[in-house]
Design an enzyme around this catalytic site. Structure first.
Site, PDB file in Angstrom:
ATOM      1  N   LYS A  58       0.836  -1.271   0.037  1.00 42.82           N
ATOM      2  CA  LYS A  58      -0.015   0.056  -0.018  1.00 42.82           C
ATOM      3  C   LYS A  58       0.959   1.282   0.056  1.00 42.82           C
ATOM      4  O   LYS A  58       0.391   2.295  -0.984  1.00 42.82           O
ATOM      5  CB  LYS A  58      -0.677  -0.035   1.288  1.00 42.82           C
ATOM      6  N   ASN A  59       1.895   1.198   0.869  1.00 39.04           N
ATOM      7  CA  ASN A  59       2.474   2.522   1.090  1.00 39.04           C
ATOM      8  C   ASN A  59       3.495   2.935  -0.044  1.00 39.04           C
ATOM      9  O   ASN A  59       3.731   4.170  -0.261  1.00 39.04           O
ATOM     10  CB  ASN A  59       3.127   2.418   2.333  1.00 39.04           C
ATOM     11  N   CYS A  84      -5.177   9.117   8.961  1.00 41.29           N
ATOM     12  CA  CYS A  84      -5.486   8.058  10.201  1.00 41.29           C
ATOM     13  C   CYS A  84      -5.052   9.005  11.447  1.00 41.29           C
ATOM     14  O   CYS A  84      -4.289   9.824  11.376  1.00 41.29           O
ATOM     15  CB  CYS A  84      -4.678   6.660  10.241  1.00 41.29           C
ATOM     16  N   ARG A  90       0.639  15.006  13.202  1.00 45.28           N
ATOM     17  CA  ARG A  90       1.605  14.628  11.967  1.00 45.28           C
ATOM     18  C   ARG A  90       1.618  15.566  11.017  1.00 45.28           C
ATOM     19  O   ARG A  90       1.349  15.836  10.335  1.00 45.28           O
ATOM     20  CB  ARG A  90       0.658  13.400  11.058  1.00 45.28           C
ATOM     21  N   ASP A 146       3.413   0.585  12.202  1.00 47.11           N
ATOM     22  CA  ASP A 146       2.197  -0.017  11.799  1.00 47.11           C
ATOM     23  C   ASP A 146       1.893  -1.264  12.190  1.00 47.11           C
ATOM     24  O   ASP A 146       0.959  -1.857  12.109  1.00 47.11           O
ATOM     25  CB  ASP A 146       2.198  -0.281  10.218  1.00 47.11           C
ATOM     26  N   ARG A 164      -8.953   0.205   3.652  1.00 44.35           N
ATOM     27  CA  ARG A 164      -7.928   1.158   2.775  1.00 44.35           C
ATOM     28  C   ARG A 164      -6.705   0.334   2.733  1.00 44.35           C
ATOM     29  O   ARG A 164      -5.992   0.811   1.854  1.00 44.35           O
ATOM     30  CB  ARG A 164      -7.546   2.330   3.952  1.00 44.35           C
TER      31      ARG A 164
HETATM   32  N1  EPU Z   1       7.256  13.860  10.843  1.00 45.05           N
HETATM   33  C1  EPU Z   1       7.585  15.271  11.384  1.00 45.05           C
HETATM   34  N2  EPU Z   1       7.582  16.074  10.341  1.00 45.05           N
HETATM   35  C2  EPU Z   1       7.303  15.877   9.269  1.00 45.05           C
HETATM   36  C3  EPU Z   1       7.178  14.573   8.915  1.00 45.05           C
HETATM   37  C4  EPU Z   1       6.868  13.554   9.571  1.00 45.05           C
HETATM   38  O1  EPU Z   1       7.589  15.679  12.498  1.00 45.05           O
HETATM   39  O2  EPU Z   1       7.382  16.810   8.354  1.00 45.05           O
HETATM   40  C5  EPU Z   1       7.193  13.065  12.174  1.00 45.05           C
HETATM   41  C6  EPU Z   1       5.755  12.500  12.306  1.00 45.05           C
HETATM   42  O3  EPU Z   1       5.009  13.169  13.039  1.00 45.05           O
HETATM   43  C7  EPU Z   1       6.145  10.948  12.944  1.00 45.05           C
HETATM   44  C8  EPU Z   1       7.583  10.774  12.275  1.00 45.05           C
HETATM   45  O4  EPU Z   1       8.090  11.835  11.870  1.00 45.05           O
HETATM   46  O5  EPU Z   1       6.268  11.190  14.064  1.00 45.05           O
HETATM   47  C9  EPU Z   1       7.516   9.735  10.978  1.00 45.05           C
HETATM   48  O6  EPU Z   1       6.547  10.001   9.986  1.00 45.05           O
HETATM   49  P1  EPU Z   1       6.405   9.863   8.509  1.00 45.05           P
HETATM   50  O7  EPU Z   1       6.665  11.134   7.939  1.00 45.05           O
HETATM   51  O8  EPU Z   1       7.671   8.738   8.268  1.00 45.05           O
HETATM   52  O9  EPU Z   1       5.235   9.016   8.401  1.00 45.05           O
HETATM   53  P2  EPU Z   1       4.136   9.291   7.156  1.00 45.05           P
HETATM   54  O10 EPU Z   1       5.113   9.173   5.952  1.00 45.05           O
HETATM   55  O11 EPU Z   1       3.237  10.260   7.196  1.00 45.05           O
HETATM   56  C10 EPU Z   1       4.102   6.836   6.635  1.00 45.05           C
HETATM   57  C11 EPU Z   1       3.126   5.656   6.375  1.00 45.05           C
HETATM   58  C12 EPU Z   1       2.319   5.509   7.693  1.00 45.05           C
HETATM   59  C13 EPU Z   1       3.503   4.996   8.640  1.00 45.05           C
HETATM   60  C14 EPU Z   1       4.601   5.924   8.906  1.00 45.05           C
HETATM   61  C15 EPU Z   1       5.620   5.675   9.910  1.00 45.05           C
HETATM   62  C16 EPU Z   1       2.682   5.989   3.966  1.00 45.05           C
HETATM   63  C17 EPU Z   1       1.315   6.331   2.964  1.00 45.05           C
HETATM   64  N3  EPU Z   1       2.336   6.168   5.499  1.00 45.05           N
HETATM   65  O12 EPU Z   1       3.476   7.871   7.112  1.00 45.05           O
HETATM   66  O13 EPU Z   1       1.506   4.223   7.397  1.00 45.05           O
HETATM   67  O14 EPU Z   1       2.927   4.860  10.003  1.00 45.05           O
HETATM   68  O15 EPU Z   1       5.172   6.193   7.511  1.00 45.05           O
HETATM   69  O16 EPU Z   1       6.224   4.182   9.387  1.00 45.05           O
HETATM   70  O17 EPU Z   1       3.447   5.596   3.573  1.00 45.05           O
HETATM   71  C18 EPU Z   1      -0.476   2.963   7.771  1.00 45.05           C
HETATM   72  O18 EPU Z   1       0.137   2.301   6.602  1.00 45.05           O
HETATM   73  O19 EPU Z   1      -1.218   2.511   8.515  1.00 45.05           O
HETATM   74  C19 EPU Z   1       0.271   4.178   7.903  1.00 45.05           C
HETATM   75  C20 EPU Z   1      -0.167   4.944   8.918  1.00 45.05           C
END
Ligand code: EPU
Length: 429
Positions: free
Chosen positions: A22-23, A117, A122, A305, A397
Site C-alpha cells: 500500500k505505502n 489516520c 503529524r 504499523d 483502506r
Molecule cells: N514528522 C515530522 N515532520 C514531518 C514529517 C514527519 O515531525 O514533516 C514525524 C511524524 O509526526 C512522525 C514521524 O516523523 O512522528 C514519522 O512520520 P513519517 O513522515 O515517516 O510518516 P508518514 O510518511 O506520514 C508513513 C506511512 C504510515 C506509517 C509511517 C511511519 C505512508 C502513506 N504512510 O507515514 O503508514 O505509519 O510512515 O512508518 O507511507 C499505515 O500504513 O497504516 C500508516 C499510517
C-alpha cells in the site's frame, strides 16, 4: 457503513499470498505524473487507498487503462491540472505526494493540508522545509498548501526527523530540479527504494535509496516505464502476527524476507517458530508463547504499523511485556477497544504494559484507524465468542481481500451492514 463479524477461538492454518505494498503504491501512482509517456504499474493492491488515488489521477486528467487484476497503464499525456480534487484528496494523507510530483512536473501544486489516520500530531514541516530549500515558494491559505517555483534548484537538505513522506516527496521534486540534491538523515524503508527504482526507470538519477543519504541529479525529461510494486511487508507482518496469536501455522507467500527481519525476530522472541525461505515465511505458533518487549523504530527497526497487531500477540503470550511506541505520539487508540475484550493493558505516555496470557472475550469494538482495525480482527480471532468490528472502512483502506484471505486460513468472518454504527455516524452529522 459495514462491520465484520468474527467468530473467535480460531486457529489459522494454510497459505496466504501477500499483495503489493500500500505505502509504495500510494507514492508510485502520484509519481506517474512526472512523465508525459505511459507508465505501467504491476502488482497494485486492490484496496480503497489505491482506488482513491486512481480517482484523483483521473480527475487530474490522467488516462488510466486496467490490464488484468493488478496492473494499470497510466498516461498523463498533456495533463495540466495542478490542483487535485479536494473531496478525494482529503480522504487520504498520501495525496501529499502530489506536492512533490506536480511541483517537479509543472513547477506548481495546490494540495489541501493532509489529514489521514488519527495517530496523534503529524506535521509536514520537513516536506515544506525541503521544497523551500529547492527554491519553491509556499503559501498556506484556506487549508490549501500552494507551492510554486519558476525553477527548482538542487540543494543539500538535512531532515530533522526521519520521515518516509518527506523523503519520497523530496525525491520526487528534486528529480526534476536543476543540479544535485543531497538528502541526509532520510528514511530507509523498502518503499523508499521502490519509489526510487520507479523514478530511475523513468529516467531519474537517484542513488543511495535505502541508506541514510540519497543523492539526486535532476533531469529534464522523464520517460515511460514498467514497474512491479514490492510486496506489502505490513500486510505480511499482520498475517505473521495473526498466525502466532491464534496459535496456528501459516505460510505467508510472495514476500521479501529481508524486509521482514525485525518482525521475524520479534515473533521468534515470543516463542513461535519462524522458517524463512527465499519468497515465503512460515510462522508456527502451536508451541508455548512467552512475553517479549517491543519497541517501534523507523526501518530496519520494528515498524509502528505493526505495533497494534504486535500488542495482540503479546496479549496472547503469558507474562508481562513492555511496548514502547517511538514513532507516533498517539498510536494507542486500539488499547481501550482491546480492554473491552478483556485485555490487561496499561498505557503511560509512549509505553504500554501488557499482561499477557489472557483469553479475550468477543465484544462489539470499533476500528479507529487501519492498523488498529487489523489488531482488533486478530484479537477477535483469538477471543472466546463473537466480535463485531465496526468502522471497517479503515481496514479496507489497506488490506486487500481480508475476509477472503482469512476465510481461506480457516477464519469464520463475514461482512454485514452496520446499522447501529450508521445511525451513530448519521446522528453526529
Ligand atoms: N514528522 C515530522 N515532520 C514531518 C514529517 C514527519 O515531525 O514533516 C514525524 C511524524 O509526526 C512522525 C514521524 O516523523 O512522528 C514519522 O512520520 P513519517 O513522515 O515517516 O510518516 P508518514 O510518511 O506520514 C508513513 C506511512 C504510515 C506509517 C509511517 C511511519 C505512508 C502513506 N504512510 O507515514 O503508514 O505509519 O510512515 O512508518 O507511507 C499505515 O500504513 O497504516 C500508516 C499510517
Amino acid at each position: 457503513m459495514e462491520k465484520l463479524i468474527v467468530k473467535g477461538k480460531t486457529t489459522l492454518s494454510g497459505r496466504v499470498k501477500i499483495s503489493g505494498s500500500k505505502n509504495s503504491a500510494v507514492a508510485l501512482l502520484p509519481a506517474a505524473v512526472m512523465t508525459s509517456e505511459t507508465a505501467c504499474l504491476e502488482n497494485l493492491p486492490d484496496i480503497t487507498d489505491v482506488r482513491t488515488m486512481i480517482g484523483i489521477l483521473e480527475n487530474l486528467g490522467m488516462s488510466i487503462r486496467r490490464r488484468g487484476r493488478d496492473t494499470l497503464e497510466l498516461t498523463p499525456g498533456n495533463l495540466s491540472k495542478i490542483a487535485p480534487c479536494y473531496e478525494l484528496v482529503k480522504k487520504m494523507r498520501a495525496s501529499y505526494y502530489f506536492m512533490g510530483s506536480l511541483l517537479g512536473r509543472f513547477g506548481q501544486a495546490e494540495v489541501p493540508i493532509p489529514g489521514g489516520c488519527d495517530l496523534g500530531p503529524r506535521p509536514i514541516d520537513q516536506h515544506l522545509k525541503g521544497f523551500t530549500a529547492l527554491g519553491a515558494e509556499i503559501n498556506i491559505e484556506h487549508g490549501m498548501i500552494k507551492l510554486s517555483a519558476a525553477k527548482l534548484t538542487g540543494a543539500r537538505i538535512y531532515f530533522d526527523v526521519v520521515s518516509i513522506g518527506a523523503t519520497i516527496n523530496l525525491m520526487l521534486a528534486a528529480s526534476a530540479a536543476e543540479g544535485r540534491t543531497v538528502l541526509e538523515n532520510v528514511a530507509k524503508e523498502p518503499e523508499i527504494v521502490d519509489v526510487a527504482n520507479f523514478l530511475n526507470a523513468m529516467g531519474a538519477s537517484i542513488r543511495g535509496a535505502g541508506t541514510d543519504v540519497i543523492r539526486i541529479d535532476g533531469v529534464k525529461r522523464f520517460k515511460g516505464a514498467t514497474h512491479a510494486v514490492i510486496p506489502d511487508r505490513i500486510e505480511a507482518g499482520t498475517y505473521m502476527m495473526a498466525a502466532a496469536a491464534t496459535r496456528g501455522r501459516v505460510v505467508v507467500e510472495d514476500v521479501i524476507p529481508k524486509h521482514l527481519e525485525a518482525i521475524t525476530a520479534k515473533i521468534r522472541e515470543t516463542g513461535a517458530a519462524v522458517e524463512v525461505e527465499p519468497e515465503t515465511i512460515t510462522v508456527d505458533g502451536t508451541g508455548p508463547l512467552k512475553a517479549s518487549d517491543l519497541k517501534t523504530f523507523p526501518y530496519p527497526g520494528f515498524p509502528t504499523d505493526l505495533q497494534p497487531p504486535g500488542m495482540v500477540l503479546l496479549t496472547a503470550a503469558p507474562g508481562l511485556s513492555v511496548i514502547t511506541e517511538n514513532v507516533f505520539d498517539g498510536r494507542y487508540n486500539h488499547v481501550e477497544e482491546l480492554k473491552r475484550m478483556g485485555a490487561r493493558i496499561k498505557v503511560e505516555g509512549r509505553t504500554a504494559l501488557v499482561e499477557g496470557g489472557v483469553l479475550l472475550t468477543g465484544a462489539p469494538v470499533t476500528a479507529s484507524d487501519l492498523r488498529s482495525g487489523a489488531a482488533l480482527i486478530i484479537a477477535a480471532l483469538t477471543a472466546d465468542g463473537e466480535s463485531h468490528v465496526s468502522a471497517v472502512e479503515h481496514i479496507d483502506r489497506g488490506y486487500d481481500h481480508l475476509e477472503e484471505k482469512l476465510t481461506a486460513l480457516g477464519a469464520n468472518i463475514y461482512r454485514t451492514a452496520d446499522e447501529d454504527y450508521s445511525r451513530q455516524a448519521g446522528g453526529a452529522d
